[in-house]
Design an enzyme around this catalytic site. Structure first.
Site, PDB file in Angstrom:
ATOM      1  N   LYS A 186       0.841  -1.211   0.000  1.00 38.37           N
ATOM      2  CA  LYS A 186       0.000   0.000   0.000  1.00 38.37           C
ATOM      3  C   LYS A 186       0.876   1.260   0.000  1.00 38.37           C
ATOM      4  O   LYS A 186       2.070   1.194   0.278  1.00 38.37           O
ATOM      5  CB  LYS A 186      -0.915   0.002   1.232  1.00 38.37           C
ATOM      6  CG  LYS A 186      -1.677  -1.290   1.452  1.00 38.37           C
ATOM      7  CD  LYS A 186      -2.843  -1.475   0.487  1.00 38.37           C
ATOM      8  CE  LYS A 186      -3.490  -2.832   0.751  1.00 38.37           C
ATOM      9  NZ  LYS A 186      -4.788  -3.039   0.166  1.00 38.37           N
TER      10      LYS A 186
HETATM   11  C1  PLP Z   1      -5.717  -4.077   0.916  1.00 40.52           C
HETATM   12  C2  PLP Z   1      -7.174  -3.776   0.977  1.00 40.52           C
HETATM   13  C3  PLP Z   1      -7.976  -4.164   2.064  1.00 40.52           C
HETATM   14  C4  PLP Z   1      -7.523  -5.112   3.127  1.00 40.52           C
HETATM   15  O1  PLP Z   1      -6.375  -4.781   3.804  1.00 40.52           O
HETATM   16  P1  PLP Z   1      -5.499  -5.943   4.503  1.00 40.52           P
HETATM   17  O2  PLP Z   1      -4.563  -5.199   5.361  1.00 40.52           O
HETATM   18  O3  PLP Z   1      -4.826  -6.694   3.409  1.00 40.52           O
HETATM   19  O4  PLP Z   1      -6.445  -6.798   5.286  1.00 40.52           O
HETATM   20  C5  PLP Z   1      -9.279  -3.728   2.098  1.00 40.52           C
HETATM   21  N1  PLP Z   1      -9.807  -2.984   1.109  1.00 40.52           N
HETATM   22  C6  PLP Z   1      -9.091  -2.626   0.034  1.00 40.52           C
HETATM   23  C7  PLP Z   1      -9.723  -1.783  -1.022  1.00 40.52           C
HETATM   24  C8  PLP Z   1      -7.758  -3.021  -0.085  1.00 40.52           C
HETATM   25  O5  PLP Z   1      -7.060  -2.677  -1.172  1.00 40.52           O
END
Ligand code: PLP
Length: 373
Positions: A186
């Site tokens: 991210k």
């Molecule tokens: C990455 C993501 C999540 C979940 O996050 P995690 O930390 O992997 O559980 C939720 N919503 C979106 C849109 C994402 O891209």
């Protein structure tokens, strides 16, 4: 030289010395869970987002799930979500036992289409969960207006949009509460799993602090049947380092996105559309083409890696096969055409132009629809 889709070692390389220092500090402290580093990161991230409270949790899915749980949303309730999103948005709703009500995207932005939300509201609807997909804020003004008319919560899924703004206000501050993910890929990524909830709602924040810690705020006193979902101090210390560079990283992403947009002007592909009120943080750079498979193969043959976000829509996943979903033709179409190009702050403009040149070459050789491939 092959061009990676995203190389996480390269993402973190500029901060490696500071990250090692931060980890060393935590080792020395002897305090590894819910310690000073986590408290300090929560404060810094709340300030960054422009909200009063931040509660660190184990991951982004837990962040969304715990918000729904803390608001008492569950069996018998309905939650409006984008049809076009990563499956975690849907799973959070499933986990509390509420009904998922998918709404189709605005084809231009791939985000939930506010014009389609109101038709999905029923007497059981409790919340709308807009996702700021690919780093672009959803049309929050329109969504907020609908929520107010019907007395609904707005819960942002900001997992792809750390630092993005809508009319100058940061994601994480645009609804009642927001869920963030710090998964390594991210925009603000840890070196492991992590997540956070941001909110101005003091009561919600207090409930969440308990829910993430066995329902407890005083050791061995359990007010709620909570969970164990905590952001640990090593990840918090790393995130404190990386948060200091987030704005610069996002600015770099915007500069690279501009190079892509220029480099692909006039090429017969769909380019990202940015709403007037939105300042995206370009988590991904996603184009659209009916010739996706051929284009992806062409790029791969030149050592250029691409990905698809997401190859199978949630309503067509085995996990959701038992439920009867409405027709979602826009989601199906988008998910058959989207292609994510190599994208990361460490990329050079030259690398981006190499990718653009390869895409131009493909369409020059294969025609507008890629049929001569
Ligand atoms: C990455 C993501 C999540 C979940 O996050 P995690 O930390 O992997 O559980 C939720 N919503 C979106 C849109 C994402 O891209």
């Amino acid at each position: 030289m092959p061009i990676d889709f995203l190389n996480l070692k390269q993402v973190n390389a500029p901060y490696e010395a500071d990250i090692r220092d931060a980890i060393g500090r935590v080792i020395e402290s002897g305090w590894y869970v819910l310690g000073e580093e986590t408290r300090a990161f929560e404060q810094a991230f709340a300030d960054y987002c422009g909200v009063a409270h931040c509660v660190g949790v184990a991951n982004g899915l837990d962040a969304l799930h715990l918000i729904l749980r803390a608001y008492g949303i569950g069996a018998g309730d309905e939650v409006i979500v984008p049809a076009n999103t990563f499956i975690a948005t849907w799973l959070a709703v499933s986990q509390v036992g509420a009904r998922i009500v998918p709404v189709e995207p605005d084809e231009r932005t791939a985000n939930i289409d506010p014009a389609r939300i109101e038709a999905a509201v029923t007497s059981r609807t409790r919340a709308i969960v807009p996702v700021h997909l690919y780093g672009q804020p959803a049309d929050i003004a329109a969504i907020e207006a609908i929520a107010q008319r019907h007395g609904l919560r707005v819960i942002e899924d900001a997992a792809q949009a750390h630092g993005a703004t809508w009319r100058g206000r940061r994601t994480g501050s645009l609804g009642d509460a927001a869920g963030f993910s710090f998964y390594p890929g991210k925009n603000l990524g840890a070196l492991g799993d992590g997540g956070a909830i941001t909110t101005n709602d003091a009561v919600l924040a207090q409930t969440l602090r308990k829910l993430r810690n066995y329902g407890s705020s005083v050791k061995y006193r359990h007010d709620l049947a909570g969970q164990n979902s905590r952001l640990d101090d090593i990840q918090s210390a790393i995130l404190r380092v990386k948060l200091r560079h987030l704005d610069a990283d996002n600015a770099r992403r915007a500069a690279l996105a501009a190079v892509y947009l220029n480099g692909l002007a006039g090429v017969p592909v769909g380019l990202p559309h940015v709403l007037d009120d939105a300042m995206p943080v370009w988590h991904l750079f996603v184009i659209r083409t009916g010739a996706r498979a051929a284009l992806q193969a062409h790029l791969a043959s030149q050592g250029i890696a691409t990905q698809i976000h997401y190859p199978t829509p949630n309503h067509r996943q085995a996990a959701y096969a038992a439920e009867a979903w409405p027709d979602l033709p826009i989601t199906d179409k988008l998910q058959s055409e989207v292609l994510s190009l190599p994208f990361a702050p460490y990329m050079t403009e030259e690398t981006v132009l190499t990718v653009c040149a390869s895409i131009r070459e493909f369409f020059a050789r294969c025609g507008h629809d890629g049929t001569r491939a």
